[in-house]
Design an enzyme around this catalytic site. Sequence first.
Site, mmCIF file in Angstrom:
data_model
loop_
_atom_site.group_PDB
_atom_site.id
_atom_site.type_symbol
_atom_site.label_atom_id
_atom_site.label_comp_id
_atom_site.label_asym_id
_atom_site.label_seq_id
_atom_site.Cartn_x
_atom_site.Cartn_y
_atom_site.Cartn_z
ATOM 1 N N LYS A 167 0.362 -1.200 -0.284
ATOM 2 C CA LYS A 167 0.422 -1.740 -1.642
ATOM 3 C C LYS A 167 -0.327 -0.767 -2.545
ATOM 4 O O LYS A 167 -1.538 -0.640 -2.458
ATOM 5 C CB LYS A 167 -0.199 -3.133 -1.724
ATOM 6 C CG LYS A 167 -0.003 -3.767 -3.093
ATOM 7 C CD LYS A 167 -0.634 -5.147 -3.181
ATOM 8 C CE LYS A 167 -0.233 -5.817 -4.486
ATOM 9 N NZ LYS A 167 -0.481 -4.992 -5.685
ATOM 10 N N HIS A 191 -1.947 0.698 -5.878
ATOM 11 C CA HIS A 191 -2.638 0.129 -7.040
ATOM 12 C C HIS A 191 -2.247 0.914 -8.282
ATOM 13 O O HIS A 191 -2.708 2.034 -8.498
ATOM 14 C CB HIS A 191 -4.148 0.198 -6.811
ATOM 15 C CG HIS A 191 -4.954 -0.419 -7.911
ATOM 16 N ND1 HIS A 191 -4.531 -1.524 -8.615
ATOM 17 C CD2 HIS A 191 -6.168 -0.081 -8.430
ATOM 18 C CE1 HIS A 191 -5.441 -1.844 -9.519
ATOM 19 N NE2 HIS A 191 -6.440 -0.976 -9.429
ATOM 20 N N THR A 230 0.736 0.196 -11.882
ATOM 21 C CA THR A 230 1.348 -0.775 -12.789
ATOM 22 C C THR A 230 2.840 -0.853 -12.505
ATOM 23 O O THR A 230 3.491 0.168 -12.238
ATOM 24 C CB THR A 230 1.091 -0.397 -14.260
ATOM 25 O OG1 THR A 230 1.592 -1.417 -15.115
ATOM 26 C CG2 THR A 230 1.732 0.931 -14.633
ATOM 27 N N ARG A 269 6.425 -4.668 -16.636
ATOM 28 C CA ARG A 269 6.645 -5.986 -16.045
ATOM 29 C C ARG A 269 7.246 -6.985 -17.035
ATOM 30 O O ARG A 269 8.025 -7.858 -16.655
ATOM 31 C CB ARG A 269 5.336 -6.542 -15.471
ATOM 32 C CG ARG A 269 5.532 -7.858 -14.731
ATOM 33 C CD ARG A 269 4.266 -8.325 -14.060
ATOM 34 N NE ARG A 269 3.978 -7.589 -12.843
ATOM 35 C CZ ARG A 269 4.566 -7.804 -11.673
ATOM 36 N NH1 ARG A 269 5.531 -8.708 -11.571
ATOM 37 N NH2 ARG A 269 4.215 -7.109 -10.612
ATOM 38 N N PHE A 288 9.689 0.901 -4.376
ATOM 39 C CA PHE A 288 9.647 -0.068 -3.271
ATOM 40 C C PHE A 288 10.846 -1.011 -3.218
ATOM 41 O O PHE A 288 10.972 -1.780 -2.272
ATOM 42 C CB PHE A 288 8.342 -0.876 -3.275
ATOM 43 C CG PHE A 288 7.948 -1.470 -4.604
ATOM 44 C CD1 PHE A 288 8.708 -2.447 -5.216
ATOM 45 C CD2 PHE A 288 6.778 -1.054 -5.228
ATOM 46 C CE1 PHE A 288 8.322 -3.003 -6.426
ATOM 47 C CE2 PHE A 288 6.379 -1.596 -6.445
ATOM 48 C CZ PHE A 288 7.157 -2.583 -7.044
ATOM 49 N N LEU A 332 -1.171 -8.578 1.075
ATOM 50 C CA LEU A 332 -2.526 -8.697 1.614
ATOM 51 C C LEU A 332 -3.398 -7.679 0.906
ATOM 52 O O LEU A 332 -3.023 -6.513 0.802
ATOM 53 C CB LEU A 332 -2.565 -8.389 3.112
ATOM 54 C CG LEU A 332 -1.548 -9.034 4.034
ATOM 55 C CD1 LEU A 332 -1.837 -8.602 5.461
ATOM 56 C CD2 LEU A 332 -1.617 -10.538 3.921
ATOM 57 N N ARG A 333 -4.535 -8.105 0.432
ATOM 58 C CA ARG A 333 -5.484 -7.179 -0.180
ATOM 59 C C ARG A 333 -6.762 -7.179 0.643
ATOM 60 O O ARG A 333 -7.172 -8.219 1.154
ATOM 61 C CB ARG A 333 -5.796 -7.607 -1.611
ATOM 62 C CG ARG A 333 -4.691 -7.306 -2.604
ATOM 63 C CD ARG A 333 -5.001 -7.938 -3.928
ATOM 64 N NE ARG A 333 -4.159 -7.448 -5.005
ATOM 65 C CZ ARG A 333 -3.990 -8.087 -6.148
ATOM 66 N NH1 ARG A 333 -4.596 -9.247 -6.362
ATOM 67 N NH2 ARG A 333 -3.224 -7.581 -7.091
#
EC number: 6.5.1.3
Length: 469
Positions: free
Chosen positions: A87, A89, A91, A111, A209, A308-309
């Site tokens: 994932k 980081h 925008t 977004r 992605f 998941l972070r």
Amino acid sequence: MQLQRLGAPLLKRLVGGCIRQSTAPIMPCVVVSGSGVFLTPVRTYMPLPNDQSDFSPYIEIDLPSESRIQSLHKSGLAAQEWVACEKVHGTNFGIYLINQGDHEVVRFAKRSGIMDPNENFFGYHILIDEFTAQIRILNDLLKQKYGLSRVGRLVLNGELFGAKYKHPLVPKSEKWCTLPNGKKFPIAGVQIQREPFPQYSPELHFFAFDIKYSVSGAEEDFVLLGYDEFVEFSSKVPNLLYARALVRGTLDECLAFDVENFMTPLPALLGLGNYPLEGNLAEGVVIRHVRRGDPAVEKHNVSTIIKLRCSSFMELKHPGKQKELKETFIDTVRSGALRRVRGNVTVISDSMLPQVEAAANDLLLNNVSDGRLSNVLSKIGREPLLSGEVSQVDVVLMLAKDALKDFLKEVDSLVLNTTLAFRKLLITNVYFESKRLVEQKWKELMQEEAAAQSEAIPPLSPAAPTKGE
């Protein structure tokens, strides 16, 4: 920007102007003090195009709550194939190719919607030529693969990231972004992220992605490519950085990934492997069903993509949330997954490693073999194994060291000059590969050793008859 002291009439005009030019519900903050009235600096955006009918929102990704994971197990989807990808980081950013009948238009979206061409959104204009070429190549590949004469709308979703890498030997970007209206902005001044980690590169980059397309152009006709199709197409687009699987397996195997200690491999992929940053943890991973978007998968009406972070990142991003994350994920969801996979933390595949590192990783793991295990056992001998003097853990360590020793004898000097972080990763990988092989063979080996020992012991001689018999 320094605060400016404003008279009431000028304040009114400025506040009104800001409200008219921005579609976002953000009001400038007015501060009144004994010495006057001040207007705090507030970032305002150019107005979005009035017609947002071509915009296709990207979904919010769910967190892995215990109830969601239970639902996935009940549906049977958890036992199917999933992938975990880094994932990034940054925008959210979308590249659009829109068919308008006699011509195709390339647009760009954040977004909340498709952007006005003159909006300075983190300097993305510096990549427009590359984006335009990539989305057109992708469009041609889709039409060729599926025999389509046209595609109404094509969207490549991803993350705009980078423009930050605080290493003493890595200079800041010297590039400038130029908007269509002529305004210029330095990439070194772009701040996509405020957190100290993860950091990726001083230059701006895009990480793809997802790919989706609609032949008609209608929203309800969009087709989301499954992961394997996504990789097939992305790998054919020049210079496109895209999400590759760190882990591929069941949902539990993906959840068992050690997100708490995962250092981002992206700087190495972007040419900064020799300039690692200490503690440069990844934000986390995104776990998705490999056939996400397939009606046969989505009919279960459960989450087929979750994020998941790591708790260290959560503490930076959302102070006070670390305890909540531990209680709702680490102590529940992840611990449950680890139990179901018998404590085996999945080893990172080499898909996110540069070419030299990937080849080295393959070579090292090939040294962990049945033949090498037999050689290690022959050096130990049967008695220490059967008596427990040498344990299973001892054998794992001996096998890993033996594989590493021979690997270092035959490996190219290029590998010895890779980053310290990568060399540590090699040691971790050879240990887990040795552990996997020994655990797989242990029961069989012990039975063979016991059988061999019983055959080696000569039968007892019959007792001599005593007098009187």
